[in-house]
Design an enzyme around this catalytic site. Structure first.
Site, mmCIF file in Angstrom:
data_model
loop_
_atom_site.group_PDB
_atom_site.id
_atom_site.type_symbol
_atom_site.label_atom_id
_atom_site.label_comp_id
_atom_site.label_asym_id
_atom_site.label_seq_id
_atom_site.Cartn_x
_atom_site.Cartn_y
_atom_site.Cartn_z
ATOM 1 N N TYR A 137 0.658 -1.108 0.106
ATOM 2 C CA TYR A 137 0.298 0.110 0.229
ATOM 3 C C TYR A 137 0.553 1.128 -0.061
ATOM 4 C CZ TYR A 137 -4.505 -2.285 1.308
ATOM 5 O OH TYR A 137 -5.614 -2.876 0.882
ATOM 6 N N LYS A 189 5.216 -14.349 2.037
ATOM 7 C CA LYS A 189 5.512 -15.029 0.574
ATOM 8 C C LYS A 189 6.311 -14.873 0.087
ATOM 9 C CE LYS A 189 2.765 -17.074 -2.636
ATOM 10 N NZ LYS A 189 2.547 -17.942 -2.595
ATOM 11 N N ASP A 222 -1.305 -17.820 0.552
ATOM 12 C CA ASP A 222 -2.349 -19.003 0.470
ATOM 13 C C ASP A 222 -2.501 -20.223 1.346
ATOM 14 O OD1 ASP A 222 0.350 -19.387 -0.218
ATOM 15 O OD2 ASP A 222 -0.156 -21.156 -1.712
ATOM 16 N N ASP A 246 -5.175 -7.389 4.802
ATOM 17 C CA ASP A 246 -6.709 -6.509 4.174
ATOM 18 C C ASP A 246 -7.594 -7.412 4.171
ATOM 19 O OD1 ASP A 246 -8.100 -4.638 3.275
ATOM 20 O OD2 ASP A 246 -7.602 -4.407 1.799
HETATM 21 N N1 GGG Z 1 -14.070 1.354 6.996
HETATM 22 C C1 GGG Z 1 -13.055 0.507 6.641
HETATM 23 C C2 GGG Z 1 -13.759 0.943 3.966
HETATM 24 O O1 GGG Z 1 -14.065 2.186 4.556
HETATM 25 N N2 GGG Z 1 -12.753 -0.140 4.108
HETATM 26 C C3 GGG Z 1 -12.426 0.716 2.090
HETATM 27 C C4 GGG Z 1 -11.555 0.026 1.988
HETATM 28 O O2 GGG Z 1 -12.036 -0.313 0.315
HETATM 29 N N3 GGG Z 1 -10.808 0.246 2.531
HETATM 30 C C5 GGG Z 1 -9.838 -0.352 1.673
HETATM 31 C C6 GGG Z 1 -8.660 -1.134 2.621
HETATM 32 O O3 GGG Z 1 -8.356 -0.880 4.044
HETATM 33 O O4 GGG Z 1 -7.514 -2.193 2.538
#
Ligand code: GGG
Length: 355
Positions: A137, A189, A222, A246
């Site tokens: 990210y 991984k 995995d 995530d």
């Molecule tokens: N409340 C969590 C939210 O709005 N998540 C939206 C989202 O796409 N989050 C991606 C992430 O947290 O990686």
């Protein structure tokens, strides 16, 4: 009397509805435990983007930096690409406030039916610690020949020794504090991601040496996905990269009954900046405005915020109220098999908190 200065960002879709119920629960604990909140709402999100061309103002982080914590709903809108909404609001807060720990408990509560056969309350009780500021990210990369047939997108994962060690250390400290299985699982991984995730593995090995009383294992992502479904009872604290965390926490949410129960905190453990608390679920545009979103994840996240602010009695009361409602099995939203509205569930929490 303690006073907490909280920034409220409802954001998009069902974020608006569930935060409303979370605020009701917070006001109820304020009354019960003599806590004072100062709530300041910011209308940031995709509607703001439609009007202003940005998800939040350019000095948004500076504005938020003055608060004790941020209570957040959700982000995402069907008419705007997700990378714009996410990178315009949620990710800048996680990165800008160095909220490098994303803490996501996955617990099967009494009264909730897991889609997994033969899993009973207590069988699933783990916390996933998601690295929250770097990894996949990190937002490092770019486009070349954008819009042409030759279009190229380059995305770089960033794994620093410092970034890996600090979040892994948090996971070990949590395992020690929980004192349940005293076990930490690393998700990796590194067989295929032979640079960044090798740094991750080395960091895990180094940190583990400092905790001889905590047992460990390392799973490829995995295999981890498979074991979350096959044998979730083996896990205690699980630590993984941003993307892996995530994905795994969506699995963790669904095996413990519903995305509508999954809470999270984006935490700066050093408390230099405000931490942010939000339900794991997104904006769910398919049910937005229908009044059926489950507010319990947002309410539990408000409870986690209370713990962060030192209000442990308030956290315990919120958790007990939610668990009571789930166990009673009467006032629940459709995701948990009920037919109640978001507001009715929020009212039930408030009423339980007043008892
Ligand atoms: N409340 C969590 C939210 O709005 N998540 C939206 C989202 O796409 N989050 C991606 C992430 O947290 O990686």
């Amino acid at each position: 009397m303690a006073e907490h200065n909280i920034a409220i960002i409802r954001g998009d879709g069902i974020g608006v509805d569930v935060v409303e119920e979370g605020l009701k629960a917070l006001n109820a604990v304020a009354k019960r435990f003599d806590i004072t909140f100062k709530f300041t709402e910011f209308p940031w999100g995709t509607d703001y983007y439609f009007k202003n061309g940005v998800m939040m103002p350019s000095d948004g982080l500076e504005t938020l930096s003055k608060f004790d914590a941020i209570y957040f709903g959700a982000v995402g809108h069907p008419e705007v690409q997700d990378h714009i909404t996410l990178n315009g609001l949620l990710l800048p807060m996680r990165r800008g406030f160095d909220q490098y720990v994303c803490e996501r408990p996955c617990i099967l509560y009494p009264g909730v039916t897991s889609p997994l056969r033969d899993k009973n309350p207590g069988d699933i009780d783990m916390v996933v610690i998601r690295e929250n500021t770097e990894g996949e990210y990190a937002n490092v990369g770019g486009f070349l020949y954008e819009g042409f047939a030759e279009e190229i997108g380059v995305q770089t994962g960033v794994f620093t020794r410092h970034g890996c060690e600090r979040v892994i250390t948090y996971a070990f400290e949590l395992a020690k504090k929980r004192n349940k299985k005293n076990h930490v699982t690393s998700v990796t991984k590194s067989n295929a991601q032979g640079y960044g995730m090798v740094v991750w593995d080395r960091a895990f090995a180094r940190v583990a040496e400092r905790y001889p009383d905590i047992s460990t294992n390392s799973l490829l992502v995995d295999a981890a996905c498979m074991e979350f479904i096959r044998k979730p009872e083996i896990f205690d604290v699980v630590v993984g990269s941003n993307l892996f965390g995530d994905i795994l926490t969506d699995i963790g949410a669904i095996i413990t009954g519903s995305m509508g129960l999954a809470l999270s905190g984006n935490i700066d453990p050093e408390r230099r900046y405000p931490s942010m608390f939000e339900p794991v679920h997104g904006s769910a545009p398919d049910i937005a405005g229908k009044g059926i979103a489950n507010p319990l994840a947002a309410i539990l996240s408000a409870g986690m915020m209370m713990r962060h602010l030192g209000e442990t009695e308030a956290e315990a009361a919120i958790e007990a109220a939610v668990l009571g409602i789930v166990a009673e099995n009467e006032i629940l939203t459709p995701d948990l098999g009920g037919s109640s509205t978001t507001t009715a569930v929020g009212d039930a929490v408030v009423s339980a908190l007043g008892r």
